[in-house]
Write a protein that holds these residues in place. Structure first.
Motif, short mmCIF file in Angstrom:
data_model
loop_
_atom_site.label_atom_id
_atom_site.label_comp_id
_atom_site.label_asym_id
_atom_site.label_seq_id
_atom_site.Cartn_x
_atom_site.Cartn_y
_atom_site.Cartn_z
N ARG C 51 0.83 -1.20 0.00
CA ARG C 51 0.00 0.00 0.00
C ARG C 51 0.87 1.26 0.00
O ARG C 51 0.48 2.29 -0.52
N GLY C 56 2.66 1.95 -8.62
CA GLY C 56 1.19 1.89 -8.67
C GLY C 56 0.68 0.47 -8.83
O GLY C 56 -0.40 0.13 -8.37
N ARG C 59 0.59 -0.59 -5.34
CA ARG C 59 -0.16 0.27 -4.43
C ARG C 59 -1.67 0.14 -4.66
O ARG C 59 -2.43 -0.01 -3.72
N TRP C 60 -2.11 0.19 -5.93
CA TRP C 60 -3.54 0.22 -6.18
C TRP C 60 -4.25 -1.09 -5.82
O TRP C 60 -5.31 -1.03 -5.18
N PHE C 63 -4.56 -1.08 -2.15
CA PHE C 63 -5.57 -0.10 -1.73
C PHE C 63 -6.97 -0.72 -1.90
O PHE C 63 -7.80 -0.67 -0.98
N ALA C 64 -7.21 -1.31 -3.07
CA ALA C 64 -8.53 -1.90 -3.34
C ALA C 64 -8.82 -3.03 -2.35
O ALA C 64 -9.92 -3.12 -1.79
#
Lengths: 233, 271, 231
Positions: C51, C56, C59-60, C63-64
């Protein structure tokens, strides 16, 4: 194992209507419990801060006990256990009504109130002590000082944790299905039993819960940003 | 860090590889040396936890024990509920369901059934002075049942004016009746009898009404495995023909038991 | 009151049918909680690090993952594992394993947020100083940032453990033989002491959770003092 997805089955017709009813019941029971837990939680927090020993002890015991036992057990307790705790005529009166729903509301309210009371207490602690002393010095009573000076400030700080408690409450309301309240999870489970297409029912109901959660956490982020000027991390 | 990733990858791979090779149930049970049966754990006298030994006992346990003996394997009973039993079977958690399950046409899509090993019908259990004598009296009243059961669906059809409150198990529904939260519990007569008799004052309750529906019980088996189905059916018939079935039946439902139900039906016997 | 019912079944509440049969009751609850926190810690640490990653691609999804899990009721997650696992894996997991997986996945999302909060609460200078000594970002994270952040986060981990212990009660819904299941079994058989039974098991849960909560509070106070000294 071959599994053929049939989303039409659970979004329209009879089963779609079930899920819709379930969602409404979830929102209904959550809304009532949110109001209830806010009132009860505030009361418990004020008692805890009152400096009157029996009240402090009583409210501390309340928060510790209900925070440290599983909600599911509490739901069972209120549903099956209230029978031998409450007087018989009260029970009979309650049973004529929607008792499953009422027991669910009581359990969710009491459980969440215990958490809210702690959040409010730490919010109040965040206000410098001198505030209370100063307002007492102007001649306000303890309760007046709480009502007009401390709590309004404290609530500003505790609104974000409070809202996440409400969010937890919505998610926790799924447990009342154990005593037969026909909310969203109950309906999804029911569709699973009737049609064996549980995955579709669980997908749709999960999406419903997710949308509620996302709307609420979006609101918290906006509040943090606008009012508290904290950038979301 | 790298270690964790490796560990995760290995455990994932193991999960995938652990998928069993496809074989008939009969062979896989023999190979494993265990027959895993899904049974009720709080349904006197079909399957319930014995207070002294903390083990699950009952009529259906004896029945699957006989199957396991015939196969020469150990019996492993797993508690199931009306809502979990079919998924557990289709997922391979259990090899056979012996859990007061009615042989219904709709269930044939998911699983197969053995021949009928118990016959009963759906009725109502009520408090003696509760004012409910038949399905017609249920209008505007609350009826307790169990999630995912046929009883729940039948009573709604028979009396659309009543509210059905469904619990995880029947005893919970009975407890709700005892406490006055519902005015009746509906399910198979044999189960109702067990519920009534497990109370301290069985005389306070009575079983009323006409049969709402006939309820023949069958053992639940995985779909399309005729070797295993043949084995189960032939064993059931053999138990009946040798009188072992009747002895088992009398142990749990005989005249000198609290759950007396006369054996007034015949098992389907193939010539 | 019928406390004798509780007394007669106390051993069943504590150990299930063990040693004559399967382990259950409070012992199973504790096993689920311990297994759950162990798995959730490592998975949560991983997700938390992803996270905070600068890529990305890591990270994404992290995050999701966090947002979806935290927005879903645990009961739903349990049903998901229970009904979906066989479709995905081709064979089933026993109830206790599905429950354990669901508890790990559910709790890991919260742990990930704790880890992130812990790392973000450290002064920025820590990372900069570590990097300036020539450590890579990964090394700095591993040897400088994480040890401090995780240490500071111990009280939060303990609180999460308390939540997890309470959450294990949900495993009962898919038939896992833990304390709540043992209570309903006995309640279903006896049907004359629901109040006593549920009070008794509430107390059993309470003792465990309260001891842990009290421990976490003392730890928190100590940490605050320790940090204050350090500054």
């Amino acid at each position: 194992m071959a599994y053929s997805f049939d989303f039409g089955l659970v979004v329209s017709g009879e089963y779609g209507e079930w899920l819709r009813q379930g969602l409404l019941t979830t929102l209904h029971i959550s809304a009532i419990s949110i109001v209830g837990s806010l009132l009860l939680g505030t009361l418990v927090a004020v008692l805890r801060l009152s400096r009157i020993t029996p009240l402090v002890w009583g409210s501390a015991a309340f928060t510790e006990f209900f925070r440290n036992t599983p909600l599911l057990v509490q739901i069972f307790f209120w549903y099956f256990g209230s029978y031998s705790v409450l007087p018989d005529f009260v029970n009979q009166w309650l049973y004529q009504r929607d008792f499953e729903f009422a027991a669910g509301v009581i359990a969710l309210t009491v459980y969440t109130a215990a958490f809210i009371a702690e959040d409010i207490r730490s919010g109040v602690f965040a206000i410098p002590k001198t505030q209370l002393e100063a307002s007492r010095a102007t001649g306000l009573s303890f309760l007046q000082a709480m009502r007009y000076v401390i709590l309004p400030q404290a609530f500003r700080i505790i609104i974000p944790p409070l809202i996440s408690q409400f969010l937890n409450l919505v998610k926790n309301s799924s447990l009342v299905m154990a005593v037969g309240v026909m909310e969203l999870t109950y309906m999804a489970r029911q569709i699973e039993a009737y049609t064996f297409h549980g995955l579709e029912a669980f997908t749709v109901s999960t999406l419903m819960y997710l949308s509620i959660s996302l709307v609420i956490s979006f609101a918290v982020n906006m509040y943090n940003k606008r009012v508290l000027k904290i950038a979301p991390r | 860090m790298r270690k964790i990733v490796k560990l995760l990858a290995i455990s994932l791979a193991m999960l995938v590889l652990a998928a069993p090779a496809f074989a008939g149930k009969l062979e896989s049970i023999k190979a494993a040396g265990v027959l895993k049966a899904g049974v009720k754990d709080s349904q006197v006298p079909f399957g319930y936890v014995d207070e002294k030994t903390s083990k699950i006992v009952g009529f259906e346990i004896d029945l699957v024990q006989a199957l396991a003996d015939k196969l020469g394997v150990k019996l492993d009973v797993k508690p199931v509920t009306s809502a979990t039993r079919i998924p557990m079977l289709t997922q391979g958690d259990i090899d056979i369901i012996a859990a007061t399950m009615t042989h219904k046409k709709e269930r044939e899509d998911q699983i197969d059934f053995s021949i009928t090993y118990f016959q009963t019908g759906q009725k109502l259990l009520v408090k003696k002075d509760g004012g409910v004598k038949s399905v017609a009296d249920l209008a505007g009243k609350k009826v307790g049942s169990a999630k995912g059961s046929t009883s729940e669906q039948n009573v709604k059809k028979a009396q659309p004016e009543c509210t059905v409150v469904s619990f995880e198990t029947y005893p919970e529904a009975f407890l709700a009746l005892k406490q006055g939260k519902v005015q009746a519990v509906t399910t198979d007569e044999s189960i109702l009898l067990g519920l009534k008799n497990s109370d301290e004052k069985p005389g306070d309750y009575e079983i009323v009404g006409e049969y709402i529906s006939p309820e023949p019980y069958g053992l639940g088996l995985v779909e399309n495995d005729s070797d295993f189905r043949d084995f189960v059916n032939l064993t059931l018939m053999e138990l009946w023909e040798t009188g072992k079935f009747q002895a088992m039946y009398n142990k749990w439902f005989g005249e000198d038991t609290p759950n007396y139900i006369p054996l007034n039906w015949q098992m389907e016997l193939w010539p | 009151m019928r406390w004798d019912v509780v007394a007669n079944n106390l051993q069943y509440f504590l150990l299930g049918a063990w040693p004559n049969g399967e382990l259950g009751g409070l012992a199973m609850t504790i096993l689920l909680a311990l297994g759950g926190i162990f798995g959730a810690f490592w998975l949560g640490l991983l997700v938390g690090l992803f996270r905070m990653s600068r890529s990305g691609l890591l990270r994404w999804p992290a995050f999701a993952y966090i947002e979806i899990i935290r927005g879903t009721p645990l009961l739903m997650v349990i049903f998901w594992f229970y009904f979906l696992a066989p479709v995905l894996l081709g064979h089933s997991l026993p109830g206790s394993y599905s429950a354990l997986c669901a508890l790990i996945v559910f709790t890991s999302a919260y742990i990930a947020e704790i880890v992130r909060a812990g790392v973000l609460s450290l002064p920025k200078g820590q990372m900069e100083a570590a990097r300036s000594t020539g450590l890579t970002r990964g090394q700095a994270m591993r040897h400088v940032i994480l040890p401090q952040a995780l240490f500071n986060m111990i009280p939060s981990f303990v609180n999460q453990f308390v939540s997890l212990t309470k959450d294990t009660s949900l495993a009962f819904i898919i038939g896992v033989n833990e304390l709540t299941k043992a209570a309903t079994q006995v309640n279903n058989r006896t049907m004359n002491a629901p109040t006593e039974i549920f009070i008794a098991i509430a107390l059993l849960y309470f003792v465990i959770c309260y001891v842990l909560t009290a421990f976490s509070r003392r730890l928190e106070k100590k940490l605050v003092r320790y940090q204050a000294r350090g500054r």
